[in-house]
Design a protein around this motif. Structure first.
Motif, PDB file in Angstrom:
ATOM      1  N   ALA A  73       0.829  -1.215   0.000  1.00 25.11           N
ATOM      2  CA  ALA A  73       0.000   0.000   0.000  1.00 25.11           C
ATOM      3  C   ALA A  73       0.860   1.259   0.000  1.00 25.11           C
ATOM      4  O   ALA A  73       0.512   2.249  -0.646  1.00 25.11           O
ATOM      5  N   SER A  74       1.983   1.223   0.700  1.00 27.74           N
ATOM      6  CA  SER A  74       2.851   2.406   0.735  1.00 27.74           C
ATOM      7  C   SER A  74       3.472   2.685  -0.632  1.00 27.74           C
ATOM      8  O   SER A  74       3.953   3.789  -0.876  1.00 27.74           O
ATOM      9  N   ARG A  75       3.426   1.698  -1.514  1.00 31.37           N
ATOM     10  CA  ARG A  75       3.910   1.869  -2.886  1.00 31.37           C
ATOM     11  C   ARG A  75       2.738   1.967  -3.871  1.00 31.37           C
ATOM     12  O   ARG A  75       2.913   1.804  -5.078  1.00 31.37           O
ATOM     13  N   ASN A  76       1.555   2.197  -3.348  1.00 30.35           N
ATOM     14  CA  ASN A  76       0.329   2.315  -4.146  1.00 30.35           C
ATOM     15  C   ASN A  76       0.027   1.060  -4.962  1.00 30.35           C
ATOM     16  O   ASN A  76      -0.497   1.142  -6.074  1.00 30.35           O
ATOM     17  N   ILE A  77       0.354  -0.101  -4.401  1.00 29.44           N
ATOM     18  CA  ILE A  77       0.028  -1.376  -5.040  1.00 29.44           C
ATOM     19  C   ILE A  77      -1.144  -1.971  -4.260  1.00 29.44           C
ATOM     20  O   ILE A  77      -0.995  -2.404  -3.130  1.00 29.44           O
ATOM     21  N   ILE A  78      -2.300  -1.931  -4.875  1.00 27.22           N
ATOM     22  CA  ILE A  78      -3.525  -2.401  -4.250  1.00 27.22           C
ATOM     23  C   ILE A  78      -4.063  -3.558  -5.086  1.00 27.22           C
ATOM     24  O   ILE A  78      -4.175  -3.459  -6.304  1.00 27.22           O
ATOM     25  N   SER A  79      -4.395  -4.659  -4.426  1.00 27.87           N
ATOM     26  CA  SER A  79      -4.901  -5.823  -5.131  1.00 27.87           C
ATOM     27  C   SER A  79      -5.735  -6.659  -4.179  1.00 27.87           C
ATOM     28  O   SER A  79      -5.521  -6.629  -2.956  1.00 27.87           O
ATOM     29  N   ASN A  80      -6.673  -7.416  -4.724  1.00 30.88           N
ATOM     30  CA  ASN A  80      -7.540  -8.276  -3.904  1.00 30.88           C
ATOM     31  C   ASN A  80      -6.793  -9.442  -3.255  1.00 30.88           C
ATOM     32  O   ASN A  80      -7.339 -10.088  -2.370  1.00 30.88           O
ATOM     33  N   ASN A  81      -5.585  -9.714  -3.700  1.00 28.95           N
ATOM     34  CA  ASN A  81      -4.820 -10.827  -3.130  1.00 28.95           C
ATOM     35  C   ASN A  81      -3.866 -10.377  -2.015  1.00 28.95           C
ATOM     36  O   ASN A  81      -3.137 -11.193  -1.466  1.00 28.95           O
ATOM     37  N   ILE A  82      -3.884  -9.097  -1.668  1.00 28.99           N
ATOM     38  CA  ILE A  82      -2.992  -8.552  -0.631  1.00 28.99           C
ATOM     39  C   ILE A  82      -3.803  -8.201   0.610  1.00 28.99           C
ATOM     40  O   ILE A  82      -4.776  -7.446   0.529  1.00 28.99           O
ATOM     41  N   PHE A  83      -3.380  -8.724   1.741  1.00 33.15           N
ATOM     42  CA  PHE A  83      -4.053  -8.480   3.003  1.00 33.15           C
ATOM     43  C   PHE A  83      -3.075  -7.898   4.009  1.00 33.15           C
ATOM     44  O   PHE A  83      -2.002  -8.466   4.236  1.00 33.15           O
ATOM     45  N   LYS A  84      -3.445  -6.781   4.576  1.00 30.65           N
ATOM     46  CA  LYS A  84      -2.600  -6.142   5.591  1.00 30.65           C
ATOM     47  C   LYS A  84      -2.787  -6.875   6.924  1.00 30.65           C
ATOM     48  O   LYS A  84      -3.913  -7.146   7.344  1.00 30.65           O
ATOM     49  N   ALA A  85      -1.679  -7.187   7.576  1.00 32.14           N
ATOM     50  CA  ALA A  85      -1.744  -7.873   8.867  1.00 32.14           C
ATOM     51  C   ALA A  85      -1.038  -7.053   9.932  1.00 32.14           C
ATOM     52  O   ALA A  85      -0.210  -6.242   9.663  1.00 32.14           O
TER      53      ALA A  85
END
Length: 85
Positions: A73-85
């Motif tokens: 997210a800090s690199r503006n990469i947003i995708s449905n397969n990425i989950f922040k923990a």
């Protein structure tokens, strides 16, 4: 104990040399090709934010990413397969 196969990629740590809690991982070597590893593993767990990682390619090559550093997210990469923990 559940049968998971664990690998890691770290350009700064080519081999695990000592661990107190998981001595069975000592000697494990970093994979050579992070993108190939992402394509062949069920999930990616990002534990360290290294500037040298190809985050866009990792996002495209992985089925599931658990990002503990909010690096995508800090690199503006947003995708449905990425989950922040």
């Amino acid at each position: 104990s559940w049968g998971a196969e664990i690998n890691y990629y770290d350009p700064h740590i080519p081999q695990i040399t000592a661990l107190r809690e998981h001595p069975d991982l000592v000697g494990l070597q970093s994979v050579d090709d992070v993108i190939k590893a992402c394509k062949t593993h069920d999930s990616v767990l990002l534990l360290t934010d290294h500037d040298v990682l190809p985050y866009g390619e990792i996002a495209q090559s992985s089925d599931l990413i658990i990002d503990t550093r909010n690096a995508f997210a800090s690199r503006n990469i947003i995708s449905n397969n990425i989950f922040k923990a």
